[in-house]
Design a protein around this motif. Structure first.
Motif, PDB file in Angstrom:
ATOM      1  N   ALA A 160       7.454  -0.175  -2.915  1.00 56.75           N
ATOM      2  CA  ALA A 160       6.261   0.262  -4.066  1.00 56.75           C
ATOM      3  C   ALA A 160       5.791  -1.027  -4.854  1.00 56.75           C
ATOM      4  CB  ALA A 160       6.838   1.407  -5.000  1.00 56.75           C
ATOM      5  N   GLU A 161       5.946  -2.170  -4.383  1.00 60.86           N
ATOM      6  CA  GLU A 161       5.524  -3.328  -5.045  1.00 60.86           C
ATOM      7  C   GLU A 161       4.241  -4.075  -4.501  1.00 60.86           C
ATOM      8  OE1 GLU A 161       6.731  -4.613  -8.004  1.00 60.86           O
ATOM      9  OE2 GLU A 161       8.462  -3.192  -7.856  1.00 60.86           O
ATOM     10  N   LEU A 162       3.255  -4.238  -5.310  1.00 66.27           N
ATOM     11  CA  LEU A 162       2.100  -4.742  -4.904  1.00 66.27           C
ATOM     12  C   LEU A 162       2.088  -6.281  -4.653  1.00 66.27           C
ATOM     13  CD1 LEU A 162      -1.073  -4.692  -4.771  1.00 66.27           C
ATOM     14  CD2 LEU A 162      -1.264  -5.009  -7.354  1.00 66.27           C
ATOM     15  N   ARG A 163       1.587  -6.708  -3.657  1.00 62.56           N
ATOM     16  CA  ARG A 163       1.927  -7.860  -3.178  1.00 62.56           C
ATOM     17  C   ARG A 163       0.135  -8.328  -2.882  1.00 62.56           C
ATOM     18  NH1 ARG A 163       6.014  -5.313  -0.342  1.00 62.56           N
ATOM     19  NH2 ARG A 163       7.943  -6.478  -0.637  1.00 62.56           N
ATOM     20  N   VAL A 164      -0.186  -9.371  -3.685  1.00 64.75           N
ATOM     21  CA  VAL A 164      -1.638  -9.870  -3.628  1.00 64.75           C
ATOM     22  C   VAL A 164      -1.613 -10.886  -2.790  1.00 64.75           C
ATOM     23  CG1 VAL A 164      -3.490 -10.872  -5.026  1.00 64.75           C
ATOM     24  CG2 VAL A 164      -1.855  -9.012  -6.111  1.00 64.75           C
ATOM     25  N   LEU A 165      -2.564 -10.929  -1.577  1.00 60.91           N
ATOM     26  CA  LEU A 165      -2.637 -12.033  -0.583  1.00 60.91           C
ATOM     27  C   LEU A 165      -3.507 -13.073  -1.039  1.00 60.91           C
ATOM     28  CD1 LEU A 165      -2.196  -9.497   2.513  1.00 60.91           C
ATOM     29  CD2 LEU A 165      -0.568 -10.968   1.219  1.00 60.91           C
ATOM     30  N   GLN A 166      -4.852 -12.564  -1.471  1.00 60.75           N
ATOM     31  CA  GLN A 166      -5.794 -13.359  -1.844  1.00 60.75           C
ATOM     32  C   GLN A 166      -6.341 -13.055  -3.433  1.00 60.75           C
ATOM     33  OE1 GLN A 166      -8.669 -14.343   1.084  1.00 60.75           O
ATOM     34  NE2 GLN A 166      -7.622 -13.303   2.649  1.00 60.75           N
ATOM     35  N   GLU A 167      -5.867 -13.554  -4.350  1.00 60.42           N
ATOM     36  CA  GLU A 167      -6.279 -13.375  -5.929  1.00 60.42           C
ATOM     37  C   GLU A 167      -7.682 -13.810  -6.072  1.00 60.42           C
ATOM     38  OE1 GLU A 167      -5.883 -11.714  -9.279  1.00 60.42           O
ATOM     39  OE2 GLU A 167      -4.145 -12.042  -8.016  1.00 60.42           O
ATOM     40  N   ASN A 168      -8.225 -14.630  -5.507  1.00 63.30           N
ATOM     41  CA  ASN A 168      -9.740 -15.185  -5.685  1.00 63.30           C
ATOM     42  C   ASN A 168     -10.538 -14.114  -5.654  1.00 63.30           C
ATOM     43  OD1 ASN A 168      -9.133 -15.674  -3.101  1.00 63.30           O
ATOM     44  ND2 ASN A 168     -10.934 -16.940  -2.881  1.00 63.30           N
ATOM     45  N   ILE A 169     -10.326 -13.187  -4.675  1.00 64.37           N
ATOM     46  CA  ILE A 169     -11.200 -12.190  -4.077  1.00 64.37           C
ATOM     47  C   ILE A 169     -11.435 -11.452  -5.221  1.00 64.37           C
ATOM     48  CG2 ILE A 169     -11.995 -10.481  -2.445  1.00 64.37           C
ATOM     49  CD1 ILE A 169     -10.192 -11.893  -0.439  1.00 64.37           C
ATOM     50  N   LEU A 170     -10.427 -10.956  -6.048  1.00 58.84           N
ATOM     51  CA  LEU A 170     -10.446 -10.005  -6.998  1.00 58.84           C
ATOM     52  C   LEU A 170     -11.039 -10.477  -8.429  1.00 58.84           C
ATOM     53  CD1 LEU A 170      -7.056  -8.232  -6.379  1.00 58.84           C
ATOM     54  CD2 LEU A 170      -9.336  -7.453  -5.724  1.00 58.84           C
TER      55      LEU A 170
END
Length: 616
Positions: free
Chosen positions: A451-461
């Protein structure tokens, strides 16, 4: 009503004619499991459903693996029969009837029918249950839907078994993880009216610190201008869209595609529980949370129906050209495609696949346990091969006990798992963003078992995050939401003059019919209760009218009968007594004189005496 009766009669004729296909060998060796799946949808059942196609492939692959398992081989033949519900209630009923015929349940000695897997949709399940309950056939479904009105909770629990608990809790946790990362604290919500979506929205209201400005039900008529107008007036960070299946939101996505950034000034986060959305359907800069299965595409690919999949890709291409390449957007380079490019979202496996395969493994495990206990050889612990009479005569209560108590170790995934009914399965989510410049779909994150969020590409957000600073206070407090209770509240009562309070009280109606119904929650089954009350009222009216007619006919019959009796006495041409009186010979007999009335004898004497005096 007439059509339903005709279909029922046709089904009964089919059941009768199917008895000619009976075989005693099937009765002795074979056990049958039925699967009710939504392989098609749309008008006339012509559109292929990606999730249903994946479910069929996963179940076929699972049953093959079970039958090939030499270490724990089943001592009988198992046959899995799949029936298409066409994603409708009527199709679910037809599927049950077809299953009864195809499974030879009309034979004098039918093979053992272990039960149904599916349908997954609550409305289809309720319709199918109305037929299957007559034959004491059980249903195994991914998630337990709410108990329908007019069906007791005990009856529902005895015939419907769920592999997993409601996924609403895990869905809300996943949504909250991403909203916190985006710094969205004030939102508006658009949702469909499915039971799981309703649970999720209500949990967001009660168990989060979000400031929810408004909750809107997806308008079937597509009045998106009204929806967007309500959203535009709110000071929000973004809009959350929650739906089970994306088909209902296709028109909304097309509206957003043409108006996002011009007339629509809001960011959208879309949570979809089932697969079926294509990349080209997503509006620019919209975040997609797609719920997926633990099973990988490679696990179901060998059993995937290539004909159905080719038809699905062709229908998606046709829809792509019709919707995406409209006249005002025909200049897009993709519109020159004659074959749809490989879509990243088509490689995702539907979230319902995992619990459905668990259902099949639990059914076969329960059958193996029951066979081992019921079909023992005389004085031996080894059961006989095939289906013994004791297994065929097993009561529904015994079968329920075997099914609810069984567990099985599943090794179909990366790690073994002990599975059973009513499990708390995790929710797996892939997070995508469609780039506004390149139109490419990019996976920017994921949520897995922990249930943990893993962000793969932060720059998109970066452009989708909220930069507003908000306090913890929220000036909007909404009641628990339900689509059927969405009309605006009634206006406050007017000020009443004390002198006219009697007239006001006499004209006001406070009677609430739904309050008289026991154990009822307003909204979810209100239409059904309303229909039931209306039909009951019509039935009572017809009964009263029938009683009045019977009373009138009976009264007329009594009056007519009385008149006929009196007329028969007065108008009868000749009764025996009158015949006796008119007979001259009988008048002269002494007995006749003795039996004549006294008054008449006295009148005759007076006449004779008068005649004697006159002659003298």
């Amino acid at each position: 009503m007439t059509g339903g009766l005709a279909r029922l009669l046709a089904a009964l004729m089919s059941l009768g004619m199917a008895s000619a296909l009976c075989s005693s060998r099937d009765h002795e060796t074979k056990i049958i499991i039925g699967a009710l799946l939504s392989l098609h949808n749309g008008e006339n059942c012509t559109q292929v459903d990606l999730g249903g196609m994946q479910e069929m492939a996963a179940l076929e692959g699972t049953i093959k693996a079970i039958l090939k398992n030499k270490a724990d081989a089943v001592p009988f033949d198992i046959e899995l029969k799949t029936f298409d519900t066409c994603s409708t209630e009527e199709g679910a009923v037809k599927g049950v009837l077809k299953a009864l015929v195809a499974s030879k349940q009309t034979c004098a000695t039918p093979p053992l029918f272990a039960g149904f897997i599916g349908p997954s949709e609550p409305d289809q399940l309720i319709a199918a249950h109305q037929v299957s309950a007559v034959f004491n056939i059980t249903h195994s479904v991914p998630v337990m839907p709410p108990v329908p009105p007019l069906i007791s909770s005990q009856q529902w629990a005895n015939s419907v078994y769920a592999v997993s608990q409601s996924a609403a809790k895990h869905r809300v946790q996943a949504i909250m993880k991403l909203l916190k990362h985006l710094n969205w604290k004030s939102i508006a919500i658009i949702s469909d009216d499915s039971s799981e979506s309703i649970k999720s929205v209500n949990m967001l209201q009660t168990q989060s610190n979000l400031c929810i400005k408004t909750i809107l039900k997806m308008n079937a008529g597509g009045l998106f201008n009204d929806i967007i107008a309500q959203i535009s007036t709110q000071d929000i960070d973004g809009v959350l869209v929650v739906t089970e299946r994306v088909k209902r939101f296709n028109r909304l996505f097309r509206f957003l595609e043409t108006n996002l950034g011009t007339h629509v000034h809001a960011s959208f986060l879309v949570y979809v529980a089932h697969v079926g959305i294509a990349s080209w359907q997503l509006p620019h800069s919209t975040i997609l949370m797609q719920e997926i299965s633990e099973m990988d595409t490679t696990a179901i690919l060998p059993s995937l129906n290539s004909t159905l999949y080719a038809k699905f890709v062709q229908q998606e291409l046709s829809q792509f050209l019709a919707d995406y390449c409209q006249p005002e957007m025909a200049s897009r380079p993709d519109c020159s495609l004659t074959v749809l490019r490989h879509d990243l979202l088509f490689d995702l496996v539907d979230s319902s696949v995992t619990p459905l395969t668990y259902s099949l493994q639990l059914l076969t495990s329960a059958l193996r346990t029951a066979h081992k206990i019921k079909c023992k050889r005389g004085g031996s612990d080894n059961p006989v091969r095939g289906v013994c009479p004791a297994l065929l005569e097993m009561s529904p209560q015994e079968w329920k006990a075997y099914l609810t108590q069984t567990t099985v170790l599943s090794e179909h995934f990366d790690f073994p798992r002990r599975i059973k009914l009513n499990m708390d399965l995790p929710v797996l989510v892939n997070i995508y963003v469609k780039d506004g410049n390149t139109d490419k779909l990019i996976q920017m994150g994921e949520i897995r078992e922990d249930a943990e969020l893993r962000v793969l590409q932060e720059n998109i957000l970066t452009n989708l995050k909220s930069t507003k600073r908000r306090g913890e206070a929220c000036d909007v407090h909404l009641e628990e939401w339900h689509p059927a209770t969405s009309p605006p509240p009634p206006p406050p009562p007017p000020t009443v003059d004390p002198d006219s309070i009697e007239d006001v009280e006499s004209n006001r109606v406070d009677f609430d019919l739904w309050g008289l119904l026991p154990q009822m929650r307003r909204g979810d089954g209100e239409d059904i209760y309303e229909t039931a009350v209306m039909l009951s009222a019509v039935g009572l009216g017809m009964l009263f009218f029938l009683l009045v007619c019977i009373y009138i006919i009976y009264s007329n019959f009594r009056i007519s009968s009385g008149k006929s009796d009196s007329s028969q006495d007065s108008r009868s041409p000749r009764s025996p007594r009158r015949a006796v009186r008119r007979s001259p010979s009988f008048r002269r007999s002494p007995s006749f004189r003795r039996h004549r009335p006294v008054a008449r004898q006295q009148s005759e004497r007076s006449i004779r005496s008068t005649g004697t005096n006159a002659s003298a």
